[in-house]
Scaffold this active site. Structure first.
Site, short mmCIF file in Angstrom:
data_model
loop_
_atom_site.label_atom_id
_atom_site.label_comp_id
_atom_site.label_asym_id
_atom_site.label_seq_id
_atom_site.Cartn_x
_atom_site.Cartn_y
_atom_site.Cartn_z
N HIS A 1 14.09 -9.73 10.85
CA HIS A 1 12.67 -9.34 10.70
C HIS A 1 12.18 -8.43 11.81
O HIS A 1 11.07 -8.60 12.34
CB HIS A 1 11.79 -10.59 10.62
CG HIS A 1 12.03 -11.45 9.40
ND1 HIS A 1 12.52 -10.96 8.22
CD2 HIS A 1 11.84 -12.79 9.20
CE1 HIS A 1 12.61 -11.94 7.34
NE2 HIS A 1 12.22 -13.06 7.90
N HIS B 1 5.59 -11.26 3.80
CA HIS B 1 6.21 -12.56 4.06
C HIS B 1 5.27 -13.75 3.84
O HIS B 1 5.33 -14.75 4.56
CB HIS B 1 6.78 -12.56 5.48
CG HIS B 1 7.97 -13.44 5.66
ND1 HIS B 1 7.87 -14.79 5.88
CD2 HIS B 1 9.29 -13.17 5.63
CE1 HIS B 1 9.08 -15.31 6.00
NE2 HIS B 1 9.97 -14.35 5.85
N GLU C 1 10.21 -12.41 -1.11
CA GLU C 1 10.14 -11.23 -0.25
C GLU C 1 10.87 -10.09 -0.95
O GLU C 1 12.10 -10.05 -0.98
CB GLU C 1 10.83 -11.52 1.08
CG GLU C 1 10.28 -12.72 1.81
CD GLU C 1 11.31 -13.35 2.74
OE1 GLU C 1 11.90 -12.63 3.55
OE2 GLU C 1 11.54 -14.56 2.63
#
Ligand code: BGC
Length: 351
Positions: free
Chosen positions: A106, A180, A317
């Site tokens: 991420h 997210h 996602e």
């Protein structure tokens, strides 16, 4: 339709953070903070018209800046994992920050979820929105190129939260942006998400190794607990004796979406019986990571004075496949200076 702006607090480096509230005439309201371009609340009516908050969120800005669940943010520059945090591009090897064992996750230690974005209100034919901009400098978390990103959140009059992503760079780089949010259609903090019915429009998924990096195989879901081509409760097979489920502690896998058109295609549909809420996800992306909140520990201090527990929310996602920079056979995540990154994802609600 209405847009309102309030202070949300200050970051550790004294940057003021704002919270925008967008309201439509269909009974929906979304709150978005400039910290991490994060959705902190999403009110959706249930079958009786009563609004309920369907996304998980923390109780303070401090929690957003320190905790690891990534509730509601925009993840990037590369959402999901890159093996060893390494990749090569046009003959140069890059080493990114390692923040998930040896892997990069991420966007690294200070990803796009932990920076303050510039916001402005926008109103168009679709509805009311905010555009969030961030300039990610060359070398940030190890990535090449100054990357200029805009994320446009629109709350439409058709009860959709639409997210349009745009990015350009001045040097070849890699980009993979996602949203997210952890959803719980019964209402954030009401329990686990195991009884939600889920359909994922994917005939294949990308199995992973022990550190959740794809092995490279595109495996058929048919005959496995990953077959969500027909609506199935998330909890029905989650604890089966299956190697892939054991690695993820449940579902934490990228699905290869079936695509039948150029524009946003149906990726997934979730339905929760008690509330009567349905969420559909449409996207231009080739994949979706279905994460069933397996790493959530119990008693996470959350907004509204609630505590969240293991599997208290699930993420869908939309994204390119994990570790694509090291997998030439996966759809490419390279962005060149002469082109523009553009993607759209729509979360559509019915009650
Ligand atoms: C990943 C999980 C991770 C979670 C929070 C998800 O996108 O797939 O493995 O634990 O984000 O960090």
């Amino acid at each position: 339709m209405n847009l309102n702006k309030q202070p949300f607090g200050e970051t550790a480096d004294a940057k003021p953070v704002e919270l925008y509230t967008l309201t439509n005439t269909g009974g929906m309201q979304v709150k978005i903070t400039t910290y991490g371009a994060t959705v902190t609340s999403l009110m959706v009516p249930d079958r009786d018209g009563n609004p309920g908050d369907v996304v998980l969120g923390y109780d303070s800005l401090e929690a957003y800046s320190t905790r690891k669940e990534y509730f509601g943010c925009i993840a990037g520059r590369y959402a999901n994992r890159i093996a060893g945090g390494k990749f090569s591009l046009h003959g140069t090897e890059y080493q990114l920050a390692a923040n998930d064992g040896d892997n990069h996750l991420h966007g690294g230690i200070r990803g796009f979820d932990k920076v303050v974005w510039q916001a402005q209100g926008v109103e168009d034919d679709r509805g009311i929105g905010i555009k969030l901009d961030y300039l990610s400098p060359d070398g940030e978390e190890g990535y090449p190129g100054n990357l200029s990103i805009s994320v446009l959140y629109t709350l439409t009059e058709n009860n959709e939260l639409r997210i349009d992503y745009f990015a350009t760079t001045d040097k070849s780089t890699i980009v993979n942006l996602t949203h997210h949010s952890y959803f719980n259609l019964a209402g954030a903090g009401t329990g686990d998400i195991l009884s939600h019915d889920l359909m994922i429009n994917a005939d294949r998924f990308t199995p992973v190794d022990k550190s959740l990096i794809p092995t490279g195989e595109l495996r058929k879901v048919a005959g496995t607990p990953f077959d969500f081509t027909k609506p199935t409760a998330i909890g029905d097979r989650i604890d089966q004796d299956d190697e892939q489920l054991q690695i993820g502690g449940g579902y934490d896998h990228n699905f290869v979406l079936n695509k039948d058109a150029e524009g946003p295609c149906l990726a997934a549909r979730a339905f929760e019986k008690k509330s009567g809420r349905t969420m559909e996800v449409y996207t231009t992306q080739p994949g979706v990571q279905f994460y069933s909140g397996n790493f959530m520990e119990n008693n996470i201090a959350a907004k509204a004075g609630l505590l969240y527990h293991h599997r208290g929310g699930f993420c869908l996602e939309t994204q390119h496949f994990p570790d694509s920079p090291n997998r030439p056979d996966f759809p490419s995540t390279v962005l060149e200076p002469e082109s523009e990154y553009r993607h759209t994802t729509i979360y559509k609600f019915r009650n």
